[in-house]
Design a protein around this motif. Structure first.
Motif, PDB file in Angstrom:
ATOM      1  N   TRP A 132      17.085  21.635  43.259  1.00  0.00           N
ATOM      2  CA  TRP A 132      17.232  23.053  43.455  1.00  0.00           C
ATOM      3  C   TRP A 132      15.993  23.653  43.767  1.00  0.00           C
ATOM      4  N   GLY A 133      14.931  23.001  44.371  1.00  0.00           N
ATOM      5  CA  GLY A 133      13.872  23.626  44.817  1.00  0.00           C
ATOM      6  C   GLY A 133      12.477  23.672  43.915  1.00  0.00           C
ATOM      7  N   PRO A 134      11.406  23.854  44.192  1.00  0.00           N
ATOM      8  CA  PRO A 134      10.135  23.805  42.978  1.00  0.00           C
ATOM      9  C   PRO A 134      10.346  25.188  42.492  1.00  0.00           C
ATOM     10  N   CYS A 135      10.336  25.329  41.476  1.00  0.00           N
ATOM     11  CA  CYS A 135      10.295  26.587  40.566  1.00  0.00           C
ATOM     12  C   CYS A 135       8.762  27.294  40.775  1.00  0.00           C
ATOM     13  N   HIS A 136       8.818  28.495  41.424  1.00  0.00           N
ATOM     14  CA  HIS A 136       7.392  29.066  41.615  1.00  0.00           C
ATOM     15  C   HIS A 136       6.816  29.773  40.752  1.00  0.00           C
ATOM     16  N   ASN A 137       5.541  29.791  40.475  1.00  0.00           N
ATOM     17  CA  ASN A 137       4.986  30.455  39.603  1.00  0.00           C
ATOM     18  C   ASN A 137       5.102  31.974  39.553  1.00  0.00           C
ATOM     19  N   SER A 138       5.221  32.601  38.382  1.00  0.00           N
ATOM     20  CA  SER A 138       5.572  34.080  38.360  1.00  0.00           C
ATOM     21  C   SER A 138       4.724  34.929  38.731  1.00  0.00           C
ATOM     22  N   PHE A 139       3.316  34.499  39.029  1.00  0.00           N
ATOM     23  CA  PHE A 139       2.226  35.157  39.374  1.00  0.00           C
ATOM     24  C   PHE A 139       1.878  34.992  40.919  1.00  0.00           C
ATOM     25  N   ASP A 140       2.030  33.976  41.444  1.00  0.00           N
ATOM     26  CA  ASP A 140       1.677  33.643  42.808  1.00  0.00           C
ATOM     27  C   ASP A 140       2.783  32.331  43.179  1.00  0.00           C
ATOM     28  N   PRO A 141       3.646  32.642  43.946  1.00  0.00           N
ATOM     29  CA  PRO A 141       4.367  31.682  44.428  1.00  0.00           C
ATOM     30  C   PRO A 141       4.068  30.341  45.103  1.00  0.00           C
ATOM     31  N   ALA A 142       2.753  30.484  45.523  1.00  0.00           N
ATOM     32  CA  ALA A 142       2.112  29.293  45.983  1.00  0.00           C
ATOM     33  C   ALA A 142       1.844  28.389  45.173  1.00  0.00           C
ATOM     34  N   TYR A 143       1.769  28.800  43.883  1.00  0.00           N
ATOM     35  CA  TYR A 143       1.341  27.680  42.815  1.00  0.00           C
ATOM     36  C   TYR A 143       2.411  27.304  41.829  1.00  0.00           C
ATOM     37  N   ILE A 144       2.086  26.096  41.099  1.00  0.00           N
ATOM     38  CA  ILE A 144       3.335  25.490  40.359  1.00  0.00           C
ATOM     39  C   ILE A 144       3.345  26.357  39.091  1.00  0.00           C
ATOM     40  N   SER A 145       4.536  26.339  38.918  1.00  0.00           N
ATOM     41  CA  SER A 145       5.013  26.985  37.351  1.00  0.00           C
ATOM     42  C   SER A 145       4.725  26.000  36.409  1.00  0.00           C
ATOM     43  N   GLY A 146       4.299  25.012  36.716  1.00  0.00           N
ATOM     44  CA  GLY A 146       4.414  24.171  35.422  1.00  0.00           C
ATOM     45  C   GLY A 146       5.807  23.604  35.077  1.00  0.00           C
ATOM     46  N   GLY A 147       5.942  22.510  34.519  1.00  0.00           N
ATOM     47  CA  GLY A 147       7.068  21.761  33.983  1.00  0.00           C
ATOM     48  C   GLY A 147       7.038  20.914  32.584  1.00  0.00           C
ATOM     49  N   SER A 148       8.170  20.159  32.517  1.00  0.00           N
ATOM     50  CA  SER A 148       9.364  20.413  33.067  1.00  0.00           C
ATOM     51  C   SER A 148      10.336  21.602  32.788  1.00  0.00           C
ATOM     52  N   SER A 149       9.957  22.270  31.886  1.00  0.00           N
ATOM     53  CA  SER A 149      10.759  23.551  31.460  1.00  0.00           C
ATOM     54  C   SER A 149      10.318  24.612  32.364  1.00  0.00           C
ATOM     55  N   SER A 150      10.437  24.445  33.627  1.00  0.00           N
ATOM     56  CA  SER A 150       9.695  25.458  34.766  1.00  0.00           C
ATOM     57  C   SER A 150      10.683  26.821  34.608  1.00  0.00           C
ATOM     58  N   GLY A 151      12.002  26.694  34.828  1.00  0.00           N
ATOM     59  CA  GLY A 151      12.750  27.898  35.124  1.00  0.00           C
ATOM     60  C   GLY A 151      12.887  28.739  33.802  1.00  0.00           C
ATOM     61  N   SER A 152      12.914  27.959  32.692  1.00  0.00           N
ATOM     62  CA  SER A 152      13.033  28.508  31.338  1.00  0.00           C
ATOM     63  C   SER A 152      11.625  29.394  31.207  1.00  0.00           C
ATOM     64  N   ALA A 153      10.392  29.027  31.505  1.00  0.00           N
ATOM     65  CA  ALA A 153       9.122  29.945  31.326  1.00  0.00           C
ATOM     66  C   ALA A 153       9.274  31.086  32.390  1.00  0.00           C
ATOM     67  N   VAL A 154       9.590  30.653  33.717  1.00  0.00           N
ATOM     68  CA  VAL A 154       9.541  31.910  34.675  1.00  0.00           C
ATOM     69  C   VAL A 154      10.387  32.858  34.238  1.00  0.00           C
ATOM     70  N   ALA A 155      11.555  32.533  33.707  1.00  0.00           N
ATOM     71  CA  ALA A 155      12.865  33.599  33.481  1.00  0.00           C
ATOM     72  C   ALA A 155      12.070  34.667  32.467  1.00  0.00           C
TER      73      ALA A 155
END
Length: 599
Positions: A132-155
């Protein structure tokens, strides 16, 4: 934009300013504007959510602790009627029942908005390993959001939910919290039910919570901390808890054992977090971090990868192309090894835990960076294994060694990206860690996630006191049990800690009792001729209190003693019969003064 702080929502619901239906409609509209972050695997429609909203119409905000609070769920945790994929389309199924943790939240009035993106089969700390694609960091989309619970944190960080559920086997509930300016609670392994959670390493998996602040993480934890008789992995809560000292001892890794991957800003933020905790009463103590580091390596270099293989083996053996290359390559290693290798690793882990646990005789909790630094998505794509491994430096050991942990925002780098620190302690210290996390959080950042919302942590002194006292009992001592005196070991050997030096009200007399050694005083209440006497208050795990009291010889016992500030606490008292032939020493001003008078 709606403030999703739970208390703010409930105030708005009570006043009629907002309704749950209006909140959910607004959030679904907002989600449409943030699709480029790749947060979702399944975003619920208003029609799907109508039954949850209709149920709330039968209750009020004062009847349900999470009334109308929106949350999202990592897509390896079942929500009835919503597909579960674990970020693998070939694995997709639609559960008929909620995972136990989701059921608890819905019963408390919370509304599940959908299922969020993750590193496939929860294998990764980066948030980029998903079809479903890399989940982008909520501050800068060039950076990782961290995982594996990426979408949960960014939401949560982008204001789509008040809190979220993730899972945490190797750091998946803490790394994304650090990279998105959130609290990430990794509860004690086995505290919460994992029934209805797709296993990664089943013996090490736990459900985690992403929250705006520690108080709201505690509210969610309270709702989730219910027994599930059908979950063989859940552990009962102990009746006692090892207390923190009034002036708590803060373990930090030796300077030469800290790794920041060349990130000077990360190191500076961690040093500032240490200073903040020292200002809050902590005494920093350097500890040897090598046993923790060695245990961390076992998670992916040892036989625990076989658990990931067991969880996914039908796909790997029958349809290997269904998995991403990086996921399949990691998990496939679990097919190798032998029973002898497994037992050798278990023996090694036992040794390392024994070494690591020795630290708790010297400290109450330990703080580390949550990660050495943060990486770009491009950097991770160029080195997917190496950089992912570095992110687990301070996280991979936690469940192997059976510790509770809370990731806390540490502040921002010069480029505006957030990083975090992690507080951890032995199992079932979750509440005490959250109390300290709340205090630290207030000192490190002022805003929530990537939002303009001001941090509004309402973990007030009363709640903090309640959580710190959970599973403990206080006992007042006035004689041979005072710190440094002959019977003090009866407290310290039971993990007792000194929390206060104070005085009784002016209503007590003290006598030297017959017998010994050791010499003992007897304190009796006398509101006419009594005086204020110096005493100490020690805090014991509740399950140690009975054995302590059982060892107290007559004529002494435990009753209620009044303090100078009007509080009544459990403490040593003496039966009147014990004063026959005893020498009164009240005029000397306490037991230590008496000991000084006799040399």
């Amino acid at each position: 934009m709606i403030n999703l702080d739970m208390n703010a929502l409930h105030r708005a619901y009570r006043s009629g300013e907002l309704t749950p239906r209006a909140v959910i409609s607004s959030l679904l509209e907002r989600a449409e504007t943030l699709l480029n972050h790749n947060i979702w695997i399944h975003r619920a429609s208003l029609q799907e959510l109508t039954p949850y909203l209709d149920r709330l119409a039968e209750s009020t905000v004062d009847q349900l602790p999470l009334y109308g609070v929106p949350f999202v769920v990592k897509d390896n945790i079942d929500v009835a009627g919503m597909p579960t994929t674990a970020a693998c389309e070939a694995f997709r199924y639609v559960p008929q029942a909620h995972a136990t943790v989701v059921a608890h939240l819905i019963e408390a009035g919370a509304i599940p908005l959908g299922k969020t993106n993750l590193d496939q089969f929860a294998t990764g700390l980066v948030g980029t390993r998903s079809p479903w694609g890399p989940c982008h960091n909520s501050f800068d989309p060039a950076y990782i959001s961290g995982g594996s619970s990426s979408g949960s944190a960014v939401a949560v960080a982008l204001g789509l939910a008040s809190f979220s559920l993730g899972t945490d086997t190797a750091g998946s509930g803490r790394v994304p919290a650090a990279f998105n300016n959130l609290i990430g609670l990794k509860p004690t392994l086995g505290r919460l039910s994992v029934r209805g959670v797709v296993p990664a390493c089943q013996s090490l998996d736990c459900v985690s919570v992403f929250a705006r602040d520690a108080a709201q993480a505690q509210s969610v934890l309270t709702v989730l901390s219910q027994p599930d008789p059908d979950d063989p992995w859940q552990r009962p809560m102990p009746s006692g808890r090892r207390p923190f000292a009034g002036q708590f001892r803060l373990g930090v890794p030796q300077a030469d054992q800290l790794e920041f991957d060349g990130d000077d800003d990360a190191e500076a933020l961690f040093r500032q977090s240490i200073a903040h905790l020292e200002a809050l009463g902590g005494v920093a103590v350097e500890v040897d971090f090598q046993p923790f580091t060695d245990a961390a390596r076992l998670l992916y270099e040892g036989p625990w990868v076989a658990e990931r293989y067991l969880a996914t083996s039908p796909l790997i053996t029958e349809k290997p192309e269904a998995l991403l290359d990086v996921t399949r390559n990691i998990i496939s290693k679990g097919a190798d090894g032998s029973a002898a290798d497994t037992f050798a690793a278990q023996y090694r882990l036992k040794q390392l835990k024994h070494q690591a646990d020795q630290v708790w005789a010297r400290v109450d909790l330990i703080m580390t960076p949550t990660t050495p630094t943060v990486y770009t998505i491009a950097g991770v794509e160029a080195d997917p294994i190496g950089l992912n491994s570095r992110l687990g430096t301070y996280t991979n050991f936690m469940n192997l060694l059976d510790y509770a942990a809370v990731a806390v925002p540490a502040g921002f780098r010069k480029d505006g990206l957030p990083l975090g620190s992690t507080l951890f302690a032995p199992a079932f210290q979750d509440e005490a860690l959250l109390v300290l996390a709340a205090k630290l959080h207030k000192r490190t950042v002022k805003t929530v996630g990537a939002l303009d919302d001001t941090l509004d942590d309402v973990l007030d002194d009363a709640l903090a006191s309640e959580e710190l006292l959970a599973g403990t009992l206080d006992v007042l001592v006035c004689g041979a049990h005072l710190e440094g005196l002959p019977l003090n070991h009866q407290l310290t050997s039971r993990d007792g800690v000194l929390v206060e030096c104070t005085e009784t009200s002016a209503a007590y007399r003290m006598h030297l009792l017959a017998g010994g050694p050791p010499l003992r005083p007897g304190m009796v209440r006398d509101t006419q001729a009594g005086k204020a006497l110096p005493v100490e208050i020690w805090r014991l795990p509740a399950d140690q209190f009975g054995s302590f009291v059982a060892g107290i010889p007559a004529p002494l016992g435990i009753g209620k003693v009044e303090l100078a500030d009007g509080r009544w606490v459990c403490g040593f008292i003496c039966e009147p019969v014990g004063l026959e032939g005893a020498e009164e020493i009240t005029h000397l001003g306490g037991w230590r003064a008496f000991l000084a008078s006799v040399g």
